[in-house]
Motif scaffolding. Structure first.
Motif, mmCIF file in Angstrom:
data_model
loop_
_atom_site.group_PDB
_atom_site.id
_atom_site.type_symbol
_atom_site.label_atom_id
_atom_site.label_comp_id
_atom_site.label_asym_id
_atom_site.label_seq_id
_atom_site.Cartn_x
_atom_site.Cartn_y
_atom_site.Cartn_z
ATOM 1 N N HIS A 56 0.836 -1.208 0.000
ATOM 2 C CA HIS A 56 0.000 0.000 0.000
ATOM 3 C C HIS A 56 0.872 1.259 0.000
ATOM 4 O O HIS A 56 0.614 2.206 -0.751
ATOM 5 C CB HIS A 56 -0.930 0.010 1.224
ATOM 6 C CG HIS A 56 -2.125 -0.866 1.063
ATOM 7 N ND1 HIS A 56 -3.331 -0.386 0.619
ATOM 8 C CD2 HIS A 56 -2.299 -2.186 1.276
ATOM 9 C CE1 HIS A 56 -4.200 -1.377 0.570
ATOM 10 N NE2 HIS A 56 -3.590 -2.491 0.961
ATOM 11 N N TYR A 60 0.907 4.014 -3.260
ATOM 12 C CA TYR A 60 0.494 5.409 -3.110
ATOM 13 C C TYR A 60 1.678 6.369 -3.096
ATOM 14 O O TYR A 60 1.525 7.547 -3.409
ATOM 15 C CB TYR A 60 -0.411 5.570 -1.887
ATOM 16 C CG TYR A 60 -1.822 5.158 -2.248
ATOM 17 C CD1 TYR A 60 -2.771 6.112 -2.565
ATOM 18 C CD2 TYR A 60 -2.188 3.821 -2.336
ATOM 19 C CE1 TYR A 60 -4.053 5.750 -2.939
ATOM 20 C CE2 TYR A 60 -3.460 3.446 -2.702
ATOM 21 C CZ TYR A 60 -4.388 4.416 -2.999
ATOM 22 O OH TYR A 60 -5.653 4.051 -3.383
ATOM 23 N N ALA A 96 -7.673 7.449 -1.608
ATOM 24 C CA ALA A 96 -7.332 6.268 -0.814
ATOM 25 C C ALA A 96 -8.539 5.807 0.004
ATOM 26 O O ALA A 96 -8.801 4.607 0.110
ATOM 27 C CB ALA A 96 -6.144 6.564 0.101
ATOM 28 N N ASP A 119 -1.521 3.896 2.808
ATOM 29 C CA ASP A 119 -1.670 4.653 1.552
ATOM 30 C C ASP A 119 -1.274 6.111 1.756
ATOM 31 O O ASP A 119 -0.490 6.678 0.988
ATOM 32 C CB ASP A 119 -3.123 4.613 1.057
ATOM 33 C CG ASP A 119 -3.615 3.229 0.691
ATOM 34 O OD1 ASP A 119 -2.792 2.323 0.465
ATOM 35 O OD2 ASP A 119 -4.854 3.055 0.635
#
Length: 145
Positions: A56, A60, A96, A119
């Protein structure tokens, strides 16, 4: 000094080729994230305890870099450009959250606050690094004028 020179060169290159290396990759990458999180989960082996959170974070981190550069190089919405950092954080955090919530509808997936946190933290790191490149490029432009 050498690192600053490389950051300035990277900034100038991205500015000159923003469609090919900023706008298009953002679109493609964002679609990949959306498609990947819309597929039912497949059990992949975990190599270490926090592998999911690292995935994650990295996803991101990359998305944030594209978002920040896109907002910086675009000229259609000057408020987003002027408030680059906060705009990027809001867009990234909102997406997110939407991404986590939409996973409730996907078999085998769940919405997880800790995934959202990973994220956002990954996005913040991407924003910090991208902003450093932008500042180096802008300082070089100011010095040359």
């Amino acid at each position: 000094m050498q690192l600053n020179f490389l950051l300035i060169r990277l900034y100038n290159y991205l500015k000159q080729n923003k469609v090919l290396f900023v706008y298009l990759p953002l679109t493609i990458y964002w679609l990949i994230i959306f498609i990947a999180t819309s597929l039912p989960t497949i059990e992949l082996p975990n190599l270490f305890k926090l592998q999911d959170k690292l995935e994650h974070f990295l996803a991101y981190f990359i998305l944030a870099i594209f978002i920040l550069f896109t907002l910086h190089f675009q000229d259609k919405n000057l408020l987003l450009k002027k408030r680059l950092i906060i705009s990027s954080i809001i867009i990234l955090s909102f997406y997110a959250a939407i991404d986590e919530l939409h996973q409730i509808l996907i078999p085998g997936r769940v919405a997880d606050f800790y995934d959202w946190s990973a994220d956002v933290i990954g996005g913040l790191f991407g924003i910090i690094i991208s902003n450093k490149i932008i500042k180096a490029g802008l300082s070089q432009l100011a010095e040359s004028q």
